[in-house]
Design a protein around this motif. Structure first.
Motif, PDB file in Angstrom:
ATOM      1  N   ALA A  52      10.753  -0.764  28.870  1.00  0.00           N
ATOM      2  CA  ALA A  52      10.356   0.664  28.535  1.00  0.00           C
ATOM      3  C   ALA A  52      11.345   1.449  27.881  1.00  0.00           C
ATOM      4  N   HIS A  53      12.498   1.218  28.326  1.00  0.00           N
ATOM      5  CA  HIS A  53      13.679   2.242  27.669  1.00  0.00           C
ATOM      6  C   HIS A  53      13.800   1.746  26.167  1.00  0.00           C
ATOM      7  N   ASP A  54      13.695   0.242  26.196  1.00  0.00           N
ATOM      8  CA  ASP A  54      13.960  -0.153  24.678  1.00  0.00           C
ATOM      9  C   ASP A  54      12.787   0.542  23.610  1.00  0.00           C
ATOM     10  N   ILE A  55      11.644   0.444  24.379  1.00  0.00           N
ATOM     11  CA  ILE A  55      10.395   0.826  23.644  1.00  0.00           C
ATOM     12  C   ILE A  55      10.558   2.372  23.101  1.00  0.00           C
ATOM     13  N   THR A  56      11.031   3.260  24.214  1.00  0.00           N
ATOM     14  CA  THR A  56      11.180   4.729  23.958  1.00  0.00           C
ATOM     15  C   THR A  56      12.150   4.919  22.761  1.00  0.00           C
TER      16      THR A  56
ATOM     17  N   ILE B  66      12.332 -10.327   4.261  1.00  0.00           N
ATOM     18  CA  ILE B  66      11.141  -9.323   4.538  1.00  0.00           C
ATOM     19  C   ILE B  66      11.915  -7.816   4.475  1.00  0.00           C
ATOM     20  N   LEU B  67      13.156  -7.533   4.783  1.00  0.00           N
ATOM     21  CA  LEU B  67      13.838  -6.300   4.750  1.00  0.00           C
ATOM     22  C   LEU B  67      13.955  -5.827   3.537  1.00  0.00           C
ATOM     23  N   SER B  68      14.095  -4.575   3.304  1.00  0.00           N
ATOM     24  CA  SER B  68      14.371  -3.931   2.060  1.00  0.00           C
ATOM     25  C   SER B  68      14.606  -2.208   2.186  1.00  0.00           C
ATOM     26  N   GLU B  69      14.476  -1.667   1.086  1.00  0.00           N
ATOM     27  CA  GLU B  69      14.774   0.066   1.381  1.00  0.00           C
ATOM     28  C   GLU B  69      13.668   0.436   2.241  1.00  0.00           C
ATOM     29  N   ARG B  70      12.629  -0.165   2.228  1.00  0.00           N
ATOM     30  CA  ARG B  70      11.311   0.544   2.819  1.00  0.00           C
ATOM     31  C   ARG B  70      10.681  -0.457   3.974  1.00  0.00           C
ATOM     32  N   VAL B  71      11.437  -1.447   4.298  1.00  0.00           N
ATOM     33  CA  VAL B  71      11.235  -2.289   5.560  1.00  0.00           C
ATOM     34  C   VAL B  71      12.582  -2.460   6.377  1.00  0.00           C
ATOM     35  N   VAL B  72      12.696  -1.794   7.710  1.00  0.00           N
ATOM     36  CA  VAL B  72      13.671  -1.843   8.319  1.00  0.00           C
ATOM     37  C   VAL B  72      13.483  -2.735   9.803  1.00  0.00           C
ATOM     38  N   TYR B  73      14.504  -3.181  10.137  1.00  0.00           N
ATOM     39  CA  TYR B  73      14.263  -3.909  11.549  1.00  0.00           C
ATOM     40  C   TYR B  73      14.725  -2.964  12.613  1.00  0.00           C
ATOM     41  N   VAL B  74      14.224  -3.031  13.767  1.00  0.00           N
ATOM     42  CA  VAL B  74      14.747  -1.917  14.944  1.00  0.00           C
ATOM     43  C   VAL B  74      14.310  -2.874  16.218  1.00  0.00           C
ATOM     44  N   GLN B  75      15.497  -3.370  16.751  1.00  0.00           N
ATOM     45  CA  GLN B  75      15.423  -4.286  17.863  1.00  0.00           C
ATOM     46  C   GLN B  75      14.908  -3.564  19.301  1.00  0.00           C
ATOM     47  N   ALA B  76      14.080  -4.314  19.988  1.00  0.00           N
ATOM     48  CA  ALA B  76      13.507  -3.797  21.126  1.00  0.00           C
ATOM     49  C   ALA B  76      12.962  -5.004  21.973  1.00  0.00           C
ATOM     50  N   ASP B  77      13.386  -4.822  23.133  1.00  0.00           N
ATOM     51  CA  ASP B  77      12.838  -5.884  24.165  1.00  0.00           C
ATOM     52  C   ASP B  77      11.570  -5.293  24.577  1.00  0.00           C
ATOM     53  N   LEU B  78      10.252  -5.789  24.129  1.00  0.00           N
ATOM     54  CA  LEU B  78       9.039  -4.808  24.546  1.00  0.00           C
ATOM     55  C   LEU B  78       8.500  -5.407  25.952  1.00  0.00           C
ATOM     56  N   SER B  79       9.422  -5.888  26.711  1.00  0.00           N
ATOM     57  CA  SER B  79       9.048  -5.923  28.140  1.00  0.00           C
ATOM     58  C   SER B  79       9.852  -4.785  28.893  1.00  0.00           C
TER      59      SER B  79
ATOM     60  N   ALA C 205       0.726  -1.236   0.019  1.00  0.00           N
ATOM     61  CA  ALA C 205      -0.086  -0.122  -0.279  1.00  0.00           C
ATOM     62  C   ALA C 205       0.782   1.408  -0.107  1.00  0.00           C
ATOM     63  N   GLY C 206       2.159   1.006   0.135  1.00  0.00           N
ATOM     64  CA  GLY C 206       2.961   2.490  -0.232  1.00  0.00           C
ATOM     65  C   GLY C 206       3.720   2.946   1.108  1.00  0.00           C
ATOM     66  N   ALA C 207       3.386   2.157   2.157  1.00  0.00           N
ATOM     67  CA  ALA C 207       4.290   2.783   3.323  1.00  0.00           C
ATOM     68  C   ALA C 207       5.506   2.104   3.603  1.00  0.00           C
ATOM     69  N   LYS C 208       6.342   2.964   4.355  1.00  0.00           N
ATOM     70  CA  LYS C 208       7.560   2.623   4.953  1.00  0.00           C
ATOM     71  C   LYS C 208       7.355   2.048   6.202  1.00  0.00           C
ATOM     72  N   VAL C 209       8.017   0.859   6.653  1.00  0.00           N
ATOM     73  CA  VAL C 209       7.632   0.123   7.901  1.00  0.00           C
ATOM     74  C   VAL C 209       8.729  -0.279   8.533  1.00  0.00           C
ATOM     75  N   ALA C 210       8.816   0.078   9.955  1.00  0.00           N
ATOM     76  CA  ALA C 210       9.775  -0.794  10.670  1.00  0.00           C
ATOM     77  C   ALA C 210       9.218  -1.591  11.574  1.00  0.00           C
ATOM     78  N   ILE C 211       9.910  -2.814  11.488  1.00  0.00           N
ATOM     79  CA  ILE C 211       9.442  -4.161  12.191  1.00  0.00           C
ATOM     80  C   ILE C 211      10.176  -4.010  13.658  1.00  0.00           C
ATOM     81  N   VAL C 212       9.441  -3.679  14.708  1.00  0.00           N
ATOM     82  CA  VAL C 212      10.190  -3.717  16.138  1.00  0.00           C
ATOM     83  C   VAL C 212       9.793  -5.057  16.684  1.00  0.00           C
TER      84      VAL C 212
END
Length: 254
Positions: A61-65, A46-59, A30-37
């Motif tokens: 709070a600092h990682d999330i911010t 899955i990764l491309s110019e418009r799909v990036v990976y950002v590492q985070a432990d979702l438990s 649909a044309g979006a740029k996507v960050a997989i967190v």
């Protein structure tokens, strides 16, 4: 699919597999740029110019911010947040420990709150934004052994309504999708682990009036609509995507 999300920047938690990957794929189309967190890297395919990976432990709070800030710096802003990542285990109240309960709530309910809090200033800068939370039909009913999971998803549905009410005047909408049975590698492994997997598959199909099980793209297509301006007058809603399963009353079988 038309480019309904052209120029939009989206965070999708848990976007590397299952429902999350289905959403990510539909967003890219649909044309979006996507960050997989998420905690672990997604498949390289899955990764491309418009799909990036950002590492985070979702438990954490600092990682999330930090993850939200990284996405904003990478893409120059944020328009859409999809709170998809979650966990599930099967334990009754008797079997569950306090630590089990806390883990479920930390990932399934607290993390979406922290992500929404971190994303809100950036959505506000855009003058509008869309938050899509992935709930579950188990937020409306429950399978055996799922009191914590059902509680967390019911909480997501309530959280969705609250955010919609508080932030609608800022142009920020918040909706939820409540999927039923969606095919994934985990669901396939679960079926295969059954003693009579063929019977289980047959009975699963019977449970669904549409005659098939759900696919990640079934959720992804709805998420695109909720993230787009086509749903500009829609907020605070929970959309059930289950092939009619929750509308079919069971009958006794021989």
């Amino acid at each position: 699919m038309t480019k309904r999300l052209s120029g939009k920047v989206a965070i999708i938690t848990g976007g590397g597999r299952g429902i999350g990957a289905g959403i990510a794929g539909c967003f890219v189309e649909a044309g979006a740029k996507v960050a997989i967190v998420q905690r672990n890297p997604p498949p390289d395919a899955i990764l491309s110019e418009r799909v990036v990976y950002v590492q985070a432990d979702l438990s954490n709070a600092h990682d999330i911010t930090a993850a939200v800030q990284t996405v904003v710096e990478r893409f120059g802003g944020l328009d859409i947040l999809v709170n998809n990542a979650g966990i599930m285990f099967e334990k009754t109240v008797d079997e569950m420990t306090e630590e089990d309960w806390d883990q479920m709530m930390d990932i399934n309910l607290k993390a979406p709150f922290l992500l929404t809090k971190a994303a809100m200033p950036h959505l506000r800068k855009r003058g509008k934004g869309s938050i899509v939370n992935i709930g579950s039909i188990e937020g409306l009913a429950s399978n055996p052994g799922h009191p914590a999971y059902s509680a967390s998803k019911a909480g997501i549905h309530g959280f969705t309504a609250g955010v919609a009410v508080d932030h609608g005047h800022e142009g920020i909408r918040c909706n939820a999708i409540a999927p039923g049975w969606i095919n994934s590698d985990l669901s396939e492994a679960y079926i295969d682990s059954m003693a009579d997997s063929a019977r289980v598959r047959k009975e699963l199909l019977i449970m669904h009036p549409v005659g098939r099980l759900g696919e990640p793209r079934d959720v992804g297509n709805l998420a695109v609509w909720l993230a787009s301006e086509e749903s500009a007058f829609v907020t605070g809603q929970v959309y059930i995507v289950d092939g009619g399963r929750t509308k079919k009353l069971p009958l006794p079988v021989e």
